[in-house]
Design a protein around this motif. Structure first.
Motif, PDB file in Angstrom:
ATOM      1  N   HIS A  88      -0.829   5.083   2.741  1.00 57.39           N
ATOM      2  CA  HIS A  88       0.250   5.759   1.552  1.00 57.39           C
ATOM      3  C   HIS A  88      -0.411   5.292   0.323  1.00 57.39           C
ATOM      4  N   ASP A  92      -1.203  -3.076  -0.909  1.00 51.48           N
ATOM      5  CA  ASP A  92       0.088  -2.143  -0.134  1.00 51.48           C
ATOM      6  C   ASP A  92       0.087  -1.047  -0.841  1.00 51.48           C
ATOM      7  N   ASP A 128      -2.236  -1.196   6.807  1.00 56.00           N
ATOM      8  CA  ASP A 128      -1.522  -1.242   5.917  1.00 56.00           C
ATOM      9  C   ASP A 128      -0.547  -2.732   6.349  1.00 56.00           C
TER      10      ASP A 128
HETATM   11 ZN    ZN Z   1       2.357  -0.369   2.831  1.00 53.38          ZN
END
Ligand code: ZN
Ligand code: BES
Length: 474
Positions: free
Chosen positions: A106, A139, A200
């Motif tokens: 992401h 992240d 992730d």
């Molecule tokens: Zn994440």
């Protein structure tokens, strides 16, 4: 922040020299500076998905990523959703019959606030002490970047990839991936693959590569309490009118029993035990409660009686208050009886709990305990299913070999308390195994000020993920 697991060593598992193919290693070394300069560019884009006033920046991050994939020869599309777009990048020139790997990541990040607690600016990446600090460093921009550069290295050195690769990068993970489930269903044919690979998450400790065996799910709620039609003078009305803040406190106090269990009827009905082998493996991991306490800065730990900390974090469901709002919170005193109170409450779920079922149970519970004199409403904001892997098969074997080569030691199997909502969708819709291999570290400050990723982990991660493709077809 000191971190709990830095000094723990699993020396028995150290292998000889890491064995990364010389051509890939040389290319990654030669391009190291550019790789990090480009990552810094990515990190400078404040793609905060939760903020509509940042939508332009979130889109800019998608466009930036699109250009990078196009630049390394991927057929790339930016596909709009009802929320932030999905970047879909495909490389399908592997020999006929070659397998297909789907990589997910992401490009959105959490809000950076409180800004004053950052040592260097959240969107001004800086390396200190081997750590690259920036919002999104771990992240998930930095971890997504590991895959981009692993693919670029393979293509640059070999002129081809041993497998077909599809990448999807979404911009709504940090706000619950609301539109991604439908996207995966709609694009199921394009996303069809033999395995999904995601970075992730984190490693158990520095130098110890880790493969994830579980994620918790999530069910997120907003509980609103409406009392009188406007704020009241607490002297003129207090004592005779139900105070919404107190009503909310009462409701919240019914959610747990004295032993730390969640006291909502039926909450644990669908909880299934973790396989004995997973629990045994968990108990073998070196973990110290004292260090963990020090890491988070508390004198005592809480939660369910009779469970170890790792069990609580990885295998048990929770209910937490994430925020509360009511009455006067400014400087000094104000004698007011607030008209409303609100709490954000979320449950982490474990197999086989379902967010929809938890929503029903929590609403029924609140209806039962809400005091008269106020109106209480519960709104479900978003949810995601928990996930548990069966770590057998080709992609896991390939990952073990690739990680061993890049880190010089065998990976350990870990659980995780966080959530990645789309993982369950991938498994359900694509029927492919999901490999979660993260390169964060304990103390990485994800979602907090001074988020960082280890520069060494990025380097080893790129090597490991480049090798994963070779190992998958070996
Ligand atoms: Zn994440
Ligand atoms: N990268 C995390 C999930 C994660 C955290 C995995 C720690 C493994 C270890 C992810 O970006 C995240 O924070 N997810 C949210 C999901 C939520 C908003 C639906 C989470 O877990 O709170």
């Amino acid at each position: 922040m000191a971190d709990a697991r830095t000094t723990i060593s699993l020396d028995a598992m150290i292998m000889a020299d890491p064995k990364v193919p010389a051509d890939l290693d040389a290319w990654l070394s030669k391009n190291d500076q550019r790789i990090f300069e480009e990552l810094n560019e990515f990190l400078r884009i404040p793609s905060v998905s939760a903020r509509s006033d940042h939508d332009g920046e979130t889109r800019r991050a998608a466009a930036w990523l699109h250009a990078k994939f196009a630049g390394i020869g991927f057929a790339t599309e930016t596909i709009p959703t009802a929320g932030h777009p999905v970047v879909l990048a495909e490389w399908r020139k592997a020999p006929a019959g070659a397998p297909t790997i789907l990589v997910y990541g992401h490009y959105d990040v959490q809000p950076p606030e409180p800004l004053e607690l950052w040592t260097s600016p959240a969107f001004g990446p800086q390396v200190r002490d081997g750590k690259l600090f920036a919002r999104g460093s771990v992240d998930d921009k930095g971890q997504l970047w590991i895959h981009v550069k692993a693919l670029e290295a393979q293509l640059a050195v070999r002129g081809t990839l041993p497998v077909n690769v599809v990448v999807i990068a979404e911009g709504e993970e940090e706000v619950g991936s609301e539109h991604l489930g439908a996207f995966v269903e709609q694009y199921a044919a394009r996303l069809a693959c033999d395995a999904v690979v995601i970075s992730d998450s984190s490693m158990f400790a520095p130098g110890i590569p880790s493969i994830l065996s579980s994620l918790r799910g999530l069910a997120y709620f907003e509980i609103s309490v409406q009392g009188p039609s406007s704020d009241l003078h607490s002297g003129m009305y207090g004592g005779a009118v139900v105070n919404p803040a107190m009503a909310l406190a009462r409701i919240l106090s019914t959610f747990h029993d004295r032993r730390g269990r969640i006291a909502i009827k039926g909450f644990y009905d669908k909880v299934t035990p973790f396989p004995a082998a997973v629990l045994r493996g968990m108990r073998r991991l070196p973990f110290s409660d004292a260090r963990f306490r020090r890491e988070v800065g508390v004198k005592a730990l809480g939660g369910e009686a009779g469970k170890t900390t790792l069990e609580k974090l990885w295998t048990r469901p929770t209910l937490e208050v994430n925020g509360m709002l009511s009455g006067y919170t400014g400087e000094g005193a104000k004698t007011v009886l607030p008209a409303t109170a609100m709490a954000k409450v979320s449950c982490r779920l474990v197999p086989d709990q379902r967010p929809e079922a938890i929503e029903r149970l929590l609403k029924a519970h609140v209806r039962k305990v809400a005091p008269p004199g106020v109106r209480v409403t519960v709104q479900h904001l978003h949810g995601g299913r928990p996930w548990r892997a069966d770590l057998s098969g080709r992609v896991f074997d390939a990952a073990r070999r690739a990680l061993s080569a890049a880190f010089g030691r065998e990976p350990v199997v870990v659980g995780e308390g966080g959530s990645i909502p789309v993982v369950g969708d991938f498994e359900r819709v694509l029927k492919a195994p999901v490999l979660l291999v993260g390169f964060g570290l304990p103390g990485e400050n994800a979602h907090a000020p001074d988020e960082w990723i280890s520069v060494d982990n990025v380097r080893r991660g790129m090597r490991a993920m480049a090798m994963l493709l070779d190992e998958y077809v070996a």
